[in-house]
Motif scaffolding. Structure first.
Motif, PDB file in Angstrom:
ATOM      1  N   ARG A  22       0.841  -1.262  -0.152  1.00 43.74           N
ATOM      2  CA  ARG A  22      -0.059  -0.057  -0.038  1.00 43.74           C
ATOM      3  C   ARG A  22       0.892   1.178   0.023  1.00 43.74           C
ATOM      4  N   ASP A  23       0.393   2.394  -0.323  1.00 41.69           N
ATOM      5  CA  ASP A  23       0.859   3.623  -0.439  1.00 41.69           C
ATOM      6  C   ASP A  23       1.286   3.982   1.059  1.00 41.69           C
ATOM      7  N   THR A  24       2.559   4.144   1.151  1.00 43.73           N
ATOM      8  CA  THR A  24       3.105   4.633   2.591  1.00 43.73           C
ATOM      9  C   THR A  24       4.236   5.578   2.212  1.00 43.73           C
ATOM     10  N   LEU A  25       3.898   7.015   2.601  1.00 45.09           N
ATOM     11  CA  LEU A  25       4.715   8.090   2.459  1.00 45.09           C
ATOM     12  C   LEU A  25       5.422   7.972   1.255  1.00 45.09           C
ATOM     13  N   GLY A  26       4.651   7.906   0.351  1.00 46.51           N
ATOM     14  CA  GLY A  26       4.982   8.069  -1.307  1.00 46.51           C
ATOM     15  C   GLY A  26       5.859   6.572  -1.793  1.00 46.51           C
ATOM     16  N   GLN A  27       5.635   5.614  -1.121  1.00 46.18           N
ATOM     17  CA  GLN A  27       6.327   4.359  -1.553  1.00 46.18           C
ATOM     18  C   GLN A  27       5.299   3.350  -1.685  1.00 46.18           C
ATOM     19  N   GLN A  28       5.320   2.576  -2.130  1.00 42.60           N
ATOM     20  CA  GLN A  28       4.533   1.176  -2.181  1.00 42.60           C
ATOM     21  C   GLN A  28       5.342   0.090  -1.020  1.00 42.60           C
ATOM     22  N   CYS A  29       4.360  -0.185   0.147  1.00 43.19           N
ATOM     23  CA  CYS A  29       5.127  -0.888   1.055  1.00 43.19           C
ATOM     24  C   CYS A  29       4.180  -2.006   1.762  1.00 43.19           C
ATOM     25  N   THR A  30       4.737  -2.990   2.034  1.00 43.10           N
ATOM     26  CA  THR A  30       4.154  -4.141   2.610  1.00 43.10           C
ATOM     27  C   THR A  30       4.441  -4.016   4.090  1.00 43.10           C
ATOM     28  N   HIS A  31       3.211  -3.987   5.013  1.00 42.21           N
ATOM     29  CA  HIS A  31       3.426  -3.782   6.288  1.00 42.21           C
ATOM     30  C   HIS A  31       3.038  -4.963   7.227  1.00 42.21           C
ATOM     31  N   ILE A  96       5.972  -3.002  17.322  1.00 50.86           N
ATOM     32  CA  ILE A  96       6.635  -3.164  16.002  1.00 50.86           C
ATOM     33  C   ILE A  96       5.993  -2.966  14.774  1.00 50.86           C
ATOM     34  N   GLU A  97       6.425  -2.257  13.977  1.00 54.13           N
ATOM     35  CA  GLU A  97       5.680  -2.273  12.721  1.00 54.13           C
ATOM     36  C   GLU A  97       7.015  -1.906  11.668  1.00 54.13           C
ATOM     37  N   LEU A  98       7.085  -3.149  10.671  1.00 54.04           N
ATOM     38  CA  LEU A  98       8.008  -3.502   9.575  1.00 54.04           C
ATOM     39  C   LEU A  98       7.547  -2.817   8.119  1.00 54.04           C
ATOM     40  N   PHE A  99       7.973  -2.050   7.494  1.00 54.52           N
ATOM     41  CA  PHE A  99       7.500  -1.652   6.219  1.00 54.52           C
ATOM     42  C   PHE A  99       8.670  -2.138   5.292  1.00 54.52           C
ATOM     43  N   LYS A 100       8.354  -3.111   4.407  1.00 55.78           N
ATOM     44  CA  LYS A 100       9.228  -3.434   3.160  1.00 55.78           C
ATOM     45  C   LYS A 100       8.958  -2.686   1.947  1.00 55.78           C
ATOM     46  N   CYS A 101       9.540  -1.798   1.293  1.00 50.15           N
ATOM     47  CA  CYS A 101       9.008  -0.779   0.262  1.00 50.15           C
ATOM     48  C   CYS A 101       9.934  -0.922  -0.860  1.00 50.15           C
ATOM     49  N   ALA A 102       9.062  -0.605  -1.864  1.00 53.03           N
ATOM     50  CA  ALA A 102       9.744  -0.779  -3.446  1.00 53.03           C
ATOM     51  C   ALA A 102      10.168   0.510  -4.090  1.00 53.03           C
TER      52      ALA A 102
END
Length: 106
Positions: A22-31, A96-102
């Motif tokens: 999903r869009d997260t701070l202008g990036q596509q991230c899996t949360h 704890i929140e992890l964001f793997k972003c593209a």
């Protein structure tokens, strides 16, 4: 370690991963979100070692959570990926929140 390649603090209690990015701070991230009974500084110290070279900052700066939440915690960023580790004012666990972003679309 999660299938995303990001390290996961040991002893967490369950967790939820987004089924799609999903869009997260202008990036596509899996949360991925979870929590731990461990003290905040114990979790942050573990992530400092697990993510060498990560840039550390205050979780409230450029916050995902808006200015209405004042959290005690840290944000660690390495490349496009980042994580937040925090406690709310009356919290009994460390979130704890992890964001793997593209990265941003080109």
């Amino acid at each position: 370690m999660l299938s995303s390649g990001l390290p996961l603090y040991p002893g967490v209690r369950g967790g939820i991963m987004d089924p799609v990015a999903r869009d997260t701070l202008g990036q596509q991230c899996t949360h991925f979100a979870t929590d731990s009974p461990a003290p905040l500084e114990t979790v942050v110290s573990w992530y400092r070692k697990a993510l060498p070279g990560a840039i550390e900052g205050d979780v409230n700066k450029n916050s995902l959570y808006g200015s209405y939440f004042k959290l005690t915690g840290h944000r660690l960023t390495r490349g496009d990926d980042f994580l937040t580790v925090y406690r709310t004012a009356n919290g009994e666990s460390t979130s704890i929140e992890l964001f793997k972003c593209a990265g941003p679309p080109k």
